[in-house]
Scaffold this motif. Structure first.
Motif, PDB file in Angstrom:
ATOM      1  N   ASP A 133       0.815  -1.219   0.000  1.00 23.50           N
ATOM      2  CA  ASP A 133       0.000   0.000   0.000  1.00 23.50           C
ATOM      3  C   ASP A 133       0.848   1.268   0.000  1.00 23.50           C
ATOM      4  O   ASP A 133       0.355   2.337  -0.367  1.00 23.50           O
ATOM      5  CB  ASP A 133      -0.942   0.012   1.203  1.00 23.50           C
ATOM      6  CG  ASP A 133      -1.967  -1.112   1.136  1.00 23.50           C
ATOM      7  OD1 ASP A 133      -2.337  -1.513   0.008  1.00 23.50           O
ATOM      8  OD2 ASP A 133      -2.383  -1.591   2.209  1.00 23.50           O
ATOM      9  N   ALA A 134       2.111   1.177   0.412  1.00 24.67           N
ATOM     10  CA  ALA A 134       2.977   2.357   0.504  1.00 24.67           C
ATOM     11  C   ALA A 134       3.789   2.609  -0.773  1.00 24.67           C
ATOM     12  O   ALA A 134       4.546   3.578  -0.837  1.00 24.67           O
ATOM     13  CB  ALA A 134       3.919   2.205   1.700  1.00 24.67           C
ATOM     14  N   ILE A 135       3.630   1.773  -1.792  1.00 21.83           N
ATOM     15  CA  ILE A 135       4.407   1.919  -3.030  1.00 21.83           C
ATOM     16  C   ILE A 135       4.107   3.253  -3.704  1.00 21.83           C
ATOM     17  O   ILE A 135       5.021   3.987  -4.086  1.00 21.83           O
ATOM     18  CB  ILE A 135       4.133   0.750  -4.003  1.00 21.83           C
ATOM     19  CG1 ILE A 135       4.644  -0.554  -3.416  1.00 21.83           C
ATOM     20  CG2 ILE A 135       4.770   1.017  -5.362  1.00 21.83           C
ATOM     21  CD1 ILE A 135       4.204  -1.787  -4.192  1.00 21.83           C
ATOM     22  N   ALA A 136       2.827   3.589  -3.863  1.00 20.51           N
ATOM     23  CA  ALA A 136       2.447   4.835  -4.550  1.00 20.51           C
ATOM     24  C   ALA A 136       3.004   6.061  -3.833  1.00 20.51           C
ATOM     25  O   ALA A 136       3.500   6.994  -4.479  1.00 20.51           O
ATOM     26  CB  ALA A 136       0.929   4.932  -4.668  1.00 20.51           C
ATOM     27  N   THR A 137       2.978   6.080  -2.509  1.00 19.26           N
ATOM     28  CA  THR A 137       3.525   7.199  -1.741  1.00 19.26           C
ATOM     29  C   THR A 137       5.022   7.330  -1.973  1.00 19.26           C
ATOM     30  O   THR A 137       5.532   8.439  -2.180  1.00 19.26           O
ATOM     31  CB  THR A 137       3.235   7.004  -0.238  1.00 19.26           C
ATOM     32  OG1 THR A 137       1.832   6.833  -0.054  1.00 19.26           O
ATOM     33  CG2 THR A 137       3.745   8.173   0.577  1.00 19.26           C
TER      34      THR A 137
END
Length: 160
Positions: free
Chosen positions: A143-147
């Protein structure tokens, strides 16, 4: 030692494995053509296959999945003792049918536009690189890839 050039039809039993000096090995589960005359619980024949042909090795290690139906042509060496598998040195390979459901590997690489990520089943963290191989960082979870990508683009002006 008894050898014979032949074609063997069978299903891939497990994910092909890399071998020494650029080879790949795999097992084919072979059923005789006259299966109607065999006992219902008759064991399948397993033929151990190996190939050093670069094109075949690449196909085996990147595209072949358990359950794929193959036609492997090459030199068959009969086992020296009963119970041992026959060995087929493959010089031609044809995929006749693919397995219904692909098997997920332990690691999967995916693209996010100009970025590459590597998912590993044993870790929550996800390494992120640019498509050119520059290290971006380690996302704490998928879930933190885009950030992480957004931060990298703001710092570097949007160029991956």
């Amino acid at each position: 030692m008894n050898t014979k050039h032949c074609a063997v039809y069978g299903w891939v039993d497990a994910i092909p494995a890399p071998g020494p000096r650029g080879t790949a090995t795999f097992d084919l589960v072979v059923r005789p053509a006259d299966t109607d005359t065999l006992d219902e619980d008759a064991p399948d024949t397993v033929v151990t296959c190996t190939s050093a042909e670069p094109r075949i090795t690449h196909e085996l290690l990147t595209a072949i999945q358990p359950g794929d139906l193959l036609r492997a042509t090459g030199t068959l060496v009969q086992p020296s003792a009963p119970g041992e598998p026959a060995l087929l040195t493959v010089d031609a390979l044809e995929v006749l049918d693919t397995a219904l459901v692909p098997v997920m590997r332990d690691m999967v690489m995916d693209r996010y536009g100009d970025y590459c990520v590597i998912f590993d089943v044993d870790r929550d963290e996800v390494p992120v690189f640019t498509a050119l191989g520059q290290w971006v960082g380690l996302a704490d979870n998928p879930d933190a890839i885009a950030t992480l990508i957004d931060i990298h683009e703001r710092v570097n002006g949007g160029d991956a």
